[in-house]
Write a protein that holds these residues in place. Structure first.
Motif, short mmCIF file in Angstrom:
data_model
loop_
_atom_site.label_atom_id
_atom_site.label_comp_id
_atom_site.label_asym_id
_atom_site.label_seq_id
_atom_site.Cartn_x
_atom_site.Cartn_y
_atom_site.Cartn_z
N ARG A 146 0.84 -1.21 0.00
CA ARG A 146 0.00 0.00 0.00
C ARG A 146 0.87 1.24 0.00
NH1 ARG A 146 -0.47 4.09 2.47
NH2 ARG A 146 1.11 3.29 3.88
N ARG A 147 0.47 2.21 -0.78
CA ARG A 147 1.14 3.50 -0.81
C ARG A 147 0.10 4.61 -0.81
NH1 ARG A 147 6.12 4.54 -2.43
NH2 ARG A 147 5.53 6.38 -1.22
N SER A 148 0.55 5.82 -0.56
CA SER A 148 -0.33 6.98 -0.71
C SER A 148 -0.20 7.47 -2.15
CB SER A 148 0.11 8.10 0.25
OG SER A 148 -0.05 7.68 1.58
N ARG B 160 -1.22 10.35 -5.11
CA ARG B 160 -1.56 11.77 -5.19
C ARG B 160 -1.80 12.26 -6.61
NH1 ARG B 160 2.37 11.05 -1.20
NH2 ARG B 160 1.61 11.58 0.89
N TYR C 202 -5.76 16.78 -4.24
CA TYR C 202 -5.09 16.28 -5.45
C TYR C 202 -6.06 15.95 -6.59
CZ TYR C 202 -1.35 15.78 -2.01
OH TYR C 202 -0.42 16.03 -1.01
N TRP D 148 -4.46 9.59 2.85
CA TRP D 148 -5.00 10.29 4.03
C TRP D 148 -4.78 11.78 3.81
CZ3 TRP D 148 -5.16 8.17 9.55
CH2 TRP D 148 -5.54 9.16 10.47
#
Ligand SMILES: Cc1cc2nc3c(=O)[nH]c(=O)nc-3n(C[C@H](O)[C@H](O)[C@H](O)COP(=O)(O)O)c2cc1C
Length: 174
Positions: A13-15, A17, A77, A118
């Motif tokens: 999992r990554r964030s 944008r 974003y 988040w």
């Protein structure tokens, strides 16, 4: 290391944008929201609420107010799915309850190939008079605090993963 699909999802999992225009289907959105509701909560109070902003006008007002706070940069974003997680301020563990809901949603999204991140600024946005008006128009009472926000969309580009983990993250005490 023995991997299963769940641990694989957690580990990758990554964030995200940057998002494409492809909308998240209602079916996938509902799966992600359901996953949020299955989060643990202190004393099973289920103190969190998930608010999915489906009203385009309100969503864009939120974005515009956010941009005011960030010198014209969209803190969401460009994401079309903006999901607020609120919790009752005077419940046992509002921040912890809400954070568990958010993380469940991030992981569910990742497992479906949907990017999430988040976003932390909504409580600040709601401090201004226009923000407070928007908060109330979203049906969010003053007893609730915004714990965090989950944005969703299909990633335009995939960040490298995972970020390097710090040394000494885990310590065994014998
Ligand atoms: C409490 C919290 C608040 C965060 N707030 C923001 C935010 O406002 N904007 C943002 O772009 N990312 C935000 N993030 C995402 C972090 O920047 C991200 O998780 C971190 O850089 C690690 O990257 P990764 O999620 O890809 O592993 C937040 C994460 C957490 C846990």
């Amino acid at each position: 290391m023995s991997m299963n699909e769940t641990i694989q999802t957690i580990s990758t999992r990554r964030s995200y944008r940057e998002f494409t225009d492809k909308p998240v289907s209602t079916e996938n959105l509902n799966l992600i929201l359901q996953a949020g509701t299955f989060a643990p909560s202190a004393m099973n109070r289920q103190s969190a609420e998930i608010i999915v902003i489906k009203n385009e006008t309100k969503r864009e007002v939120l974005r515009a107010l956010g941009m005011k706070l960030f010198d014209g940069r969209d803190p969401f974003y460009g994401a079309k799915e903006i999901i607020l997680v609120a919790a009752l301020k005077d419940s046992k563990c509002p921040i912890q309850d809400g954070s568990c809901v958010l993380q469940n949603m991030f992981l569910a999204a990742e497992s479906l190939g949907i990017g999430s991140c988040w976003i932390n600024c909504v409580e600040d946005i709601f401090q201004s008079p226009e923000g407070l008006e928007l908060k109330h128009s979203l049906g969010i009472s003053d007893e609730l605090i915004i714990v965090g926000t989950c944005i969703l969309g299909y990633p335009k580009k995939y960040p490298e993963y995972p970020k390097k983990r710090k040394a000494q993250y885990i310590r065994f005490v014998k």
